[in-house]
Scaffold this active site. Structure first.
Site, PDB file in Angstrom:
ATOM      1  CE1 TYR A 191      -4.167  -2.139   5.062  1.00 46.03           C
ATOM      2  CE2 TYR A 191      -3.164   0.021   4.782  1.00 46.03           C
ATOM      3  CZ  TYR A 191      -3.757  -1.107   4.237  1.00 46.03           C
ATOM      4  OH  TYR A 191      -3.927  -1.198   2.877  1.00 46.03           O
ATOM      5  CB  SER A 244      -0.847  -0.020   1.275  1.00 42.53           C
ATOM      6  OG  SER A 244      -1.314   1.276   1.588  1.00 42.53           O
TER       7      SER A 244
HETATM    8  P1  NAD Z   1     -11.295  -6.158  -0.004  1.00 38.37           P
HETATM    9  O1  NAD Z   1     -11.771  -6.046   1.392  1.00 38.37           O
HETATM   10  O2  NAD Z   1     -12.283  -6.227  -1.105  1.00 38.37           O
HETATM   11  O3  NAD Z   1     -10.324  -7.400  -0.180  1.00 38.37           O
HETATM   12  C1  NAD Z   1      -9.655  -8.060   0.837  1.00 38.37           C
HETATM   13  C2  NAD Z   1      -9.831  -9.531   0.606  1.00 38.37           C
HETATM   14  O4  NAD Z   1      -9.042 -10.252   1.533  1.00 38.37           O
HETATM   15  C3  NAD Z   1     -11.283  -9.976   0.789  1.00 38.37           C
HETATM   16  O5  NAD Z   1     -11.668 -10.797  -0.289  1.00 38.37           O
HETATM   17  C4  NAD Z   1     -11.253 -10.765   2.079  1.00 38.37           C
HETATM   18  O6  NAD Z   1     -12.196 -11.816   2.140  1.00 38.37           O
HETATM   19  C5  NAD Z   1      -9.841 -11.303   2.043  1.00 38.37           C
HETATM   20  N1  NAD Z   1      -9.364 -11.681   3.373  1.00 38.37           N
HETATM   21  C6  NAD Z   1      -9.477 -10.990   4.526  1.00 38.37           C
HETATM   22  N2  NAD Z   1      -8.944 -11.696   5.532  1.00 38.37           N
HETATM   23  C7  NAD Z   1      -8.493 -12.857   4.985  1.00 38.37           C
HETATM   24  C8  NAD Z   1      -7.851 -13.991   5.517  1.00 38.37           C
HETATM   25  N3  NAD Z   1      -7.550 -14.086   6.826  1.00 38.37           N
HETATM   26  N4  NAD Z   1      -7.532 -14.995   4.669  1.00 38.37           N
HETATM   27  C9  NAD Z   1      -7.822 -14.919   3.357  1.00 38.37           C
HETATM   28  N5  NAD Z   1      -8.432 -13.875   2.802  1.00 38.37           N
HETATM   29  C10 NAD Z   1      -8.757 -12.846   3.617  1.00 38.37           C
HETATM   30  O7  NAD Z   1     -10.324  -4.913  -0.207  1.00 38.37           O
HETATM   31  P2  NAD Z   1      -9.197  -4.660  -1.311  1.00 38.37           P
HETATM   32  O8  NAD Z   1      -9.100  -3.206  -1.443  1.00 38.37           O
HETATM   33  O9  NAD Z   1      -9.412  -5.469  -2.509  1.00 38.37           O
HETATM   34  O10 NAD Z   1      -7.882  -5.154  -0.552  1.00 38.37           O
HETATM   35  C11 NAD Z   1      -6.972  -6.066  -1.119  1.00 38.37           C
HETATM   36  C12 NAD Z   1      -5.560  -5.714  -0.702  1.00 38.37           C
HETATM   37  O11 NAD Z   1      -5.209  -4.447  -1.253  1.00 38.37           O
HETATM   38  C13 NAD Z   1      -5.337  -5.596   0.802  1.00 38.37           C
HETATM   39  O12 NAD Z   1      -4.072  -6.165   1.133  1.00 38.37           O
HETATM   40  C14 NAD Z   1      -5.304  -4.096   1.024  1.00 38.37           C
HETATM   41  O13 NAD Z   1      -4.552  -3.728   2.149  1.00 38.37           O
HETATM   42  C15 NAD Z   1      -4.640  -3.646  -0.260  1.00 38.37           C
HETATM   43  N6  NAD Z   1      -4.837  -2.238  -0.575  1.00 38.37           N
HETATM   44  C16 NAD Z   1      -6.064  -1.762  -0.960  1.00 38.37           C
HETATM   45  C17 NAD Z   1      -6.192  -0.408  -1.263  1.00 38.37           C
HETATM   46  C18 NAD Z   1      -7.497   0.184  -1.711  1.00 38.37           C
HETATM   47  O14 NAD Z   1      -7.587   1.415  -1.828  1.00 38.37           O
HETATM   48  N7  NAD Z   1      -8.524  -0.592  -1.995  1.00 38.37           N
HETATM   49  C19 NAD Z   1      -5.087   0.447  -1.161  1.00 38.37           C
HETATM   50  C20 NAD Z   1      -3.867  -0.080  -0.764  1.00 38.37           C
HETATM   51  C21 NAD Z   1      -3.744  -1.418  -0.478  1.00 38.37           C
END
Ligand code: NAD
Length: 261
Positions: free
Chosen positions: A158, A145
């Site tokens: 985080y 991130s």
């Molecule tokens: P999201 O909540 O849609 O996706 C997260 C996914 O991880 C979900 O499908 C959830 O079921 C799964 N998950 C959670 N705990 C878990 C576990 N213990 N085992 C297996 N799966 C698990 O949100 P997203 O934005 O798609 O996030 C995905 C990644 O991207 C994360 O690592 C997040 O930190 C990172 N991220 C997202 C953003 C953003 O703006 N959306 C920005 C920076 C980083």
């Protein structure tokens, strides 16, 4: 399209929603064999498998909690048993919750660290061990991130997990470069996924976020997926130990945009 991804075996963790979903779908469109790890939402994984198959790709699903070592091992073994090998490991699953740091419980801290950081450690370790044993010049892509370098009050656990992912990935990249295994991070800024649903549905909160993005728009999951397939492809064969920021310029000191300071 990246022709060399055709037939490659790709595991994506946390792939039933958001970025993981878009990444899995894009690998499917590249004709890779995709292993979708889901945590809770089996129905959404089935939907995704349908979409990948419609696009001419192949996909299977497996439940698993990445914070549990045995589950991560199970996910990787399932990929090998199903498709015979492992070429690309996308450690995407991650969680966040807002808590002022003086109230941050050890339980919350451990939950975020074990999912975001330890899950990526075990996923990387297991994938690399398999690649080493079978002389596979594979690619590990770890979802970090912008908060691997931007501090984030109320999200100390985080931010610490993402900073850890950066150093873990750089260390692994150095350690396994002699074997042709590449390890990189993706660092999204603010992307339109369920993790941000509440924030972006509030116009005032969304406006505040946009002020931090020089390109003045929230990113789409497909824009992150495009970076993931490129990093896994031969086109990125000389890229290891780095982070690709997909953030509309968020890490580029937007407060200096007006030329003052
Ligand atoms: P999201 O909540 O849609 O996706 C997260 C996914 O991880 C979900 O499908 C959830 O079921 C799964 N998950 C959670 N705990 C878990 C576990 N213990 N085992 C297996 N799966 C698990 O949100 P997203 O934005 O798609 O996030 C995905 C990644 O991207 C994360 O690592 C997040 O930190 C990172 N991220 C997202 C953003 C953003 O703006 N959306 C920005 C920076 C980083």
């Amino acid at each position: 399209m990246f022709k060399d991804l055709e037939g490659k075996v790709v595991v994506v963790t946390g792939a039933s929603s958001g970025l993981g979903r878009a990444i899995a779908k894009r690998f499917g469109q590249e004709k890779a064999k995709v292993v979708i790890n889901y945590y809770k939402n089996e129905g959404k994984s089935d939907e995704l498998i349908g979409e990948i198959k419609e696009a001419g790709g192949e996909a299977v699903k497996i439940q698993g909690d990445v914070s549990k070592e045995e589950d991560v091992k199970k996910i990787i073994q399932f990929a090998i048993d199903t498709y015979g090998t492992l070429d690309v490991m996308v450690n995407n699953a991650g969680i966040q919750n807002e808590v002022p740091s003086e109230e941050l419980s050890l339980e919350d801290w451990n939950k975020v660290i074990s999912t975001n950081l330890t899950g990526i450690f075990v996923g990387s370790r297991e994938a690399i061990a398999y690649m080493l044993k079978h002389d596979i010049k594979g690619s590990i892509i770890n979802m970090s991130s912008v908060h691997q370098i931007i501090p984030w009050p109320h999200f100390a656990h985080y931010a610490a997990s993402k900073g850890g992912i950066k150093m873990l990935s750089e260390t692994l990249a150095l350690e396994f470069a002699p074997h042709g295994i590449r390890v990189n991070c993706l660092a999204p800024g603010a992307i339109n996924t369920p993790i941000n649903k509440e924030k972006f549905s509030d116009p005032a909160a969304k406006k505040e976020v946009l002020k931090m993005i020089p390109l003045n728009k929230i990113g789409e999951p497909e824009e992150v997926a495009a970076a993931a397939v490129w990093l896994a492809s031969k086109e990125a064969s000389y890229v290891t130990g780095t982070t690709l920021y997909i953030d509309g310029g968020m890490t580029n000191y937007p407060s200096f945009q007006a030329g003052k300071g």
